[in-house]
Design an enzyme around this catalytic site. Structure first.
Site, PDB file in Angstrom:
ATOM      1  N   LYS A 237      22.651  -2.343  52.282  1.00 42.03           N
ATOM      2  CA  LYS A 237      23.107  -1.184  51.513  1.00 42.03           C
ATOM      3  C   LYS A 237      21.996  -0.663  50.606  1.00 42.03           C
ATOM      4  O   LYS A 237      21.889   0.549  50.369  1.00 42.03           O
ATOM      5  CB  LYS A 237      24.362  -1.546  50.715  1.00 42.03           C
ATOM      6  N   CYS A 347      33.982  -7.743  51.831  1.00 40.02           N
ATOM      7  CA  CYS A 347      34.095  -7.987  53.274  1.00 40.02           C
ATOM      8  C   CYS A 347      35.212  -9.005  53.508  1.00 40.02           C
ATOM      9  O   CYS A 347      35.002 -10.065  54.088  1.00 40.02           O
ATOM     10  CB  CYS A 347      32.774  -8.449  53.871  1.00 40.02           C
TER      11      CYS A 347
END
Length: 412
Positions: A237, A347
């Site tokens: 990211k 996640c």
């Protein structure tokens, strides 16, 4: 020290299933192998971990008593290889050799030979068996949240070897064969050696699951904006934020994990300020236009890529993770500029780490609001009633699925 890929795979299985070790952290049996055999050993061990339940059901009629773990894992590996179509002669012979050469298990070599010859004579032994079930501590809350049919579909995806997803730097025009996904990632059915692919050396792309890659588009960083990526390692990211032109601070508590981020920054030619610190005590010198908080979580959304997780976790870590996520979110919200925005994501497939965290945060922070999710290629079915994204392994099942994520964009 393991001398063959199969021997190393059995050692890896012993460590995961016997000692509760993470598959990616067991290095000793791989050290003496060539890179190709090392990769094969890891691939074989992961394949067995996706099919332990089916292998055990095939073996059960042929075993009156359960042999030692090493013998069981040799048998499991052989069964899975036979189901995959490997030549029975080679599979059986090496399985017998592996057991015979172990001073504690040598007496079981005859049993291994007899059992595997019977298994080799079976026709499609996995064909009528359901996919491996998630452990009860995880399956029950998922069934409660998403329903039995959805969880069974997730298990079917998790039984498959996942494809490799890439995030590609904007403007790269190289030739890399793959399926362009609606959300912008590039999916490779079989990547082979990644470092040999076009664009690797010049840093044109990095490996990042398509679901994980949606958090940055949700945040929508703009060129020149001050953005902090909290809990940033291993860095996918951060690379996305930097490629979008943001002025990025990448923070993580682990120096070791940040090493991989630094390597990828160097390879891709992207830049970010890398900070080793605990976000709960770190004090930034300024406020930020945007914040990305990929909070520590159970990682239950990544089982399709990490089939060892169901065998080494029991859900007990949630008692510490849930309050930690809330504390990180509360602290990060205090670093936003007026009008700034924050994406919180995990996640995880568990609502306690996603939907419930959002509801609790909105209750704690009057004036905090959800900005409805809008990312390219988004399926409206992924939206929750609250306006967050709930991603699951069974989405895009025909394409190989995706990791499980919860992500929401917040603003004051």
């Amino acid at each position: 020290m393991a001398k063959t890929a199969r021997a190393a795979a059995v050692h890896l299985l012993n460590e995961v299933l016997g000692e509760g070790a993470l598959l990616g952290q067991v290095d000793a049996p791989l050290a003496a192998l060539s890179p190709a055999d090392r990769a094969r050993a890891q691939r074989l061990a992961a394949l067995v971990l996706r099919h332990v339940e089916q292998a055990d059901r095939v073996l059960k009629p042929f075993l009156r008593k359960t042999p030692p773990l090493l013998v069981v894992n040799v048998l499991r590996l052989a069964v899975v290889e036979l189901v995959q179509g490997e030549a029975a002669h080679g599979v059986v012979n090496e399985a017998v050799t592996l057991v015979r050469n172990d001073r504690h298990a040598g007496a079981f070599s005859g049993l291994v030979n007899a059992v595997l010859r019977k298994v080799a004579a079976l026709e499609a032994p996995f064909a009528k068996l359901p996919p491996q079930r998630l452990p009860y501590w995880l399956r029950k809350p998922l069934v409660d949240a998403w329903g039995r049919e959805a969880v069974t579909a997730m298990e079917a995806v998790q039984a498959q070897v996942p494809p490799v997803d890439l995030s590609v730097k904007p403007g790269w025009q190289g030739d890399l064969a793959g399926e362009p996904l609606p959300t912008g990632s590039l999916r490779l059915a079989s990547a082979g050696q990644l470092s040999a692919l076009p664009g690797y050396a010049e840093g044109a792309w990095w490996v990042q699951d398509a679901a994980a890659a949606l958090a940055v588009p949700l945040l929508a960083p703009q060129p020149g904006e001050a953005v902090v990526d909290l809990c940033a390692a291993p860095g996918g990211k951060t690379l996305q934020l930097a490629a979008a032109g943001a002025e990025v601070t990448a923070l993580d508590i682990s120096e070791a994990r940040l090493g991989r981020l630094r390597e990828n920054l160097a390879r891709t030619g992207l830049s970010a300020q890398v900070v080793v610190a605990d976000a709960l005590t770190w004090q930034p010198e300024r406020q930020f236009d945007a914040i990305l908080l990929d909070a520590p979580c159970s990682a239950t959304g990544t089982i399709r890529r990490h089939p060892d997780l169901p065998f080494i976790k029991d859900g007990s870590e949630l008692a510490e993770l849930v309050p930690l996520q809330a504390a990180l979110l509360d602290r990060a919200l205090g670093w936003l500029k007026p009008g700034g925005r924050l994406v919180y994501c995990t996640c995880s497939l568990l609502p306690d780490e996603g939907e419930a965290q959002l509801a609790a945060a909105l209750a704690r922070h009057p004036g905090l609001r959800v900005e409805p999710a809008a990312v390219p290629g988004m399926d409206p079915a992924w939206l929750t009633e609250a306006g967050a994204l709930r991603l699951r392994p069974d989405y895009w099942a025909g394409r190989g699925g995706m990791d499980g994520f919860f992500m929401v964009r917040l603003a004051r």
